[in-house]
Write an enzyme that holds these catalytic residues in place. Structure first.
Site, PDB file in Angstrom:
ATOM      1  N   HIS A  17       0.802  -1.240   0.000  1.00 44.66           N
ATOM      2  CA  HIS A  17       0.000   0.000   0.000  1.00 44.66           C
ATOM      3  C   HIS A  17       0.833   1.288   0.000  1.00 44.66           C
ATOM      4  CE1 HIS A  17      -3.634  -2.246   0.519  1.00 44.66           C
ATOM      5  NE2 HIS A  17      -3.312  -2.705   1.719  1.00 44.66           N
ATOM      6  N   ASP A  61      -4.799 -12.704   4.475  1.00 45.29           N
ATOM      7  CA  ASP A  61      -5.958 -12.112   5.145  1.00 45.29           C
ATOM      8  C   ASP A  61      -7.262 -12.361   4.397  1.00 45.29           C
ATOM      9  OD1 ASP A  61      -5.068 -10.512   3.102  1.00 45.29           O
ATOM     10  OD2 ASP A  61      -4.875  -8.679   4.292  1.00 45.29           O
ATOM     11  N   HIS A  91      -6.587  -7.219   0.389  1.00 48.54           N
ATOM     12  CA  HIS A  91      -6.681  -5.807   0.032  1.00 48.54           C
ATOM     13  C   HIS A  91      -6.048  -5.563  -1.349  1.00 48.54           C
ATOM     14  CE1 HIS A  91      -6.719  -5.954   4.488  1.00 48.54           C
ATOM     15  NE2 HIS A  91      -7.610  -4.979   4.368  1.00 48.54           N
ATOM     16  N   ASP A 133      -3.363 -10.829  -1.664  1.00 49.28           N
ATOM     17  CA  ASP A 133      -3.803 -10.247  -0.394  1.00 49.28           C
ATOM     18  C   ASP A 133      -5.296  -9.881  -0.515  1.00 49.28           C
ATOM     19  OD1 ASP A 133      -2.178  -8.751   2.063  1.00 49.28           O
ATOM     20  OD2 ASP A 133      -4.071  -7.748   1.573  1.00 49.28           O
TER      21      ASP A 133
HETATM   22 ZN   LIG Z   1      -4.274  -7.069   3.317  1.00 53.26          ZN
END
Ligand SMILES: [Zn+2]
Length: 375
Positions: A133, A257, A170, A168
Site C-alpha cells: 500500500h 488475510d 486488500h 492479499d
Molecule cells: Zn491485506
C-alpha cells in the site's frame, strides 16, 4: 532447483504496538514452523540472513522529503508534518526503529531479487515483505515503504519483464499505481472489492493507461467469496494472462488475510483454496520472488506460509504440526494442531450470487483486457 529463504530474528526488535493488528511475532512463528518441519535443512535450500537495504535503495521510488520524515520518526516520536505523510496514531503509527524496520524488510526483498537475477536459484521467499500500500510519499495501510515496487524496479533495471500477482485480501494499490503506465510490468490483483474494503480501489475497469493499458488487471471479489469461486476465477484468467505476457520473473504478494477467520476482512477462503492458488502460481512462475503481506490471524499466517514454502520446494508435509512448535503455539493461544486446520464447507447460499458476479468480471477481463496483453 534452488530456493532461498530470507529471514532474521532482528525483525522482533520492532513493534507497531500492542493494539495494532500487524504483529511482527507472526514472522517468528512462521519461521519456527518452517524450521520445525525441517524445511530449512533441505539440500536445495539456502538460508539467507536479512541484511538492511541502504537508503539509496528506497530512493529509487520514494520521495526524499518523505524518507527524511521516516528517518526523523525513527526515534519513535512524532515529528513536524508527519501526519501529512500518512503517519500518526492508527494504521501507520510512529514507533521506535520504524525506518530501520523498513530498511530491513526492503533489504530482504532486494536479497530475494539478487538470488534470482544472479542465477543462484529459481525461488526466493521474503515473508517480511509485500507492503503493497505504501505510496511514493505517503504511508498507507500499515506500509511505510513499498518493497514490491522497489524490488520490481530493480528487476526492470536489469532488463527483466515482471508479472506481479497479489493475492492479499486488500487491493495492491501502491504497486498498481507505480506501474500504471508501464507495459513491462503486468500487475494482477485478486482482492475483496473496494466497495467493502480498504483501500477502496481495484475495480475491474482499472486496466492501466497509455502504454500500460491492459497491464493492470483487477479481480474484485464480493464479501464472503469462498474457495470454489476464488480458485475458479484465478484459474480462468491468471494462467492465460501470464502465458500472454511471458514474464522473465514473477513477483507475488502472498497475503493471508483472505481467510474466513481473518479479523480485518470479509472473504471466506480456507487454507485449501490458498493451497490451490499457490500450486497454480508454482506452475506459472519459473523464476519466482515471493513476498509476504497481510494476515491478522497469526495461526493462519504461520500455517499458510509454511504450506506455501513447502509448495515452492515441491514438498508434501505431514498434517500434524511439529511437537516443539505446538508447545510454543499453545502458549500463544493457538488451537490448531494440524497444518490445514479444521476443514469447513463453503456457504452455499452466498456462493451462487458471488459466482455470477465473478463470471461477469472474468468475461470483462477476457474481452477487454486480455487482448491488449502482449509478450
Ligand atoms: Zn491485506
Amino acid at each position: 532447483m534452488k530456493t532461498a529463504f530470507i529471514y532474521t530474528d532482528a525483525y522482533l526488535d520492532y513493534d507497531y504496538g500492542p493494539a495494532h493488528p500487524l504483529q511482527i511475532t507472526r514472522l517468528k512463528l512462521t519461521y519456527d514452523l518452517i524450521k520445525g518441519y525441517g524445511l530449512l535443512d533441505l539440500p536445495s535450500v539456502e538460508f539467507i540472513p536479512t541484511v538492511k537495504a541502504e537508503e539509496k535503495d528506497l530512493a529509487v521510488f520514494h520521495g526524499e522529503e518523505y524518507l527524511n520524515i521516516l528517518k526523523q520518526a525513527n526515534e519513535g516520536h512524532f515529528v513536524g508534518d508527519a501526519y501529512l505523510y500518512g503517519l500518526g496514531p492508527g494504521d501507520n503509527p510512529i514507533f521506535p526503529g520504524l525506518f530501520d524496520w523498513s530498511l530491513l524488510l526492503a533489504g530482504a526483498t532486494l536479497q530475494a531479487i539478487d538470488f534470482i537475477v544472479s542465477g543462484k536459484g529459481e525461488v526466493a521467499f521474503n515473508i517480511a515483505g509485500g507492503l503493497h500500500h505504501a505510496m511514493r510519499s505517503r504511508a498507507s495501510g500499515f506500509c511505510y515503504i513499498n518493497d514490491p515496487v522497489i524490488g520490481i524496479m530493480k528487476l526492470l533495471s536489469r532488463g527483466k519483464r515482471v508479472a506481479y500477482i497479489d493475492i492479499d485480501a486488500h487491493h495492491g494499490d501502491g504497486v498498481q499505481k507505480a506501474f500504471y503506465e508501464s507495459n513491462r510490468v503486468l500487475t494482477i490483483s485478486l482482492h475483496e472489492s473496494g466497495g467493502t474494503l480498504f483501500p477502496g480501489t481495484g475495480f475491474e475497469c482499472e486496466i492501466g493507461e497509455g502504454e500500460g493499458e491492459g497491464y493492470s488487471v483487477n479481480l474484485p471479489f464480493p464479501p464472503y467469496t469462498d474457495d470454489e469461486v476464488y480458485v475458479w476465477t484465478f484459474e480462468e484468467v491468471v494462467p492465460e494472462l501470464i502465458h500472454a505476457f511471458r514474464p522473465d520473473v514473477v513477483v507475488t504478494q502472498l497475503g493471508v488475510d483472505t481467510f474466513h477467520d481473518d479479523p480485518l476482512t470479509n472473504l471466506d477462503l480456507s487454507i485449501l483454496g490458498y493451497e490451490r492458488v499457490l500450486k497454480g502460481i508454482k506452475e506459472l512462475a519459473l523464476r519466482w520472488v515471493a513476498l509476504g503481506g497481510g494476515g491478522y490471524n497469526i495461526s493462519n499466517v504461520a500455517r499458510a506460509w509454511t504450506l506455501a514454502w513447502a509448495i515452492m520446494n515441491g514438498i508434501e508435509l505431514r498434517e500434524e504440526l511439529p511437537e516443539a512448535f505446538l508447545e510454543k503455539a499453545v502458549k500463544m493461544g493457538i488451537e490448531e494442531k494440524e497444518l490445514r486446520g479444521r476443514l469447513r464447507t463453503p456457504l452455499q447460499s452466498q456462493s451462487r450470487e458471488n459466482k455470477a458476479e465473478m463470471e461477469r468480471v472474468v468475461r470483462y477481463i477476457k474481452e477487454t483486457v486480455l487482448p491488449k496483453v502482449k509478450s
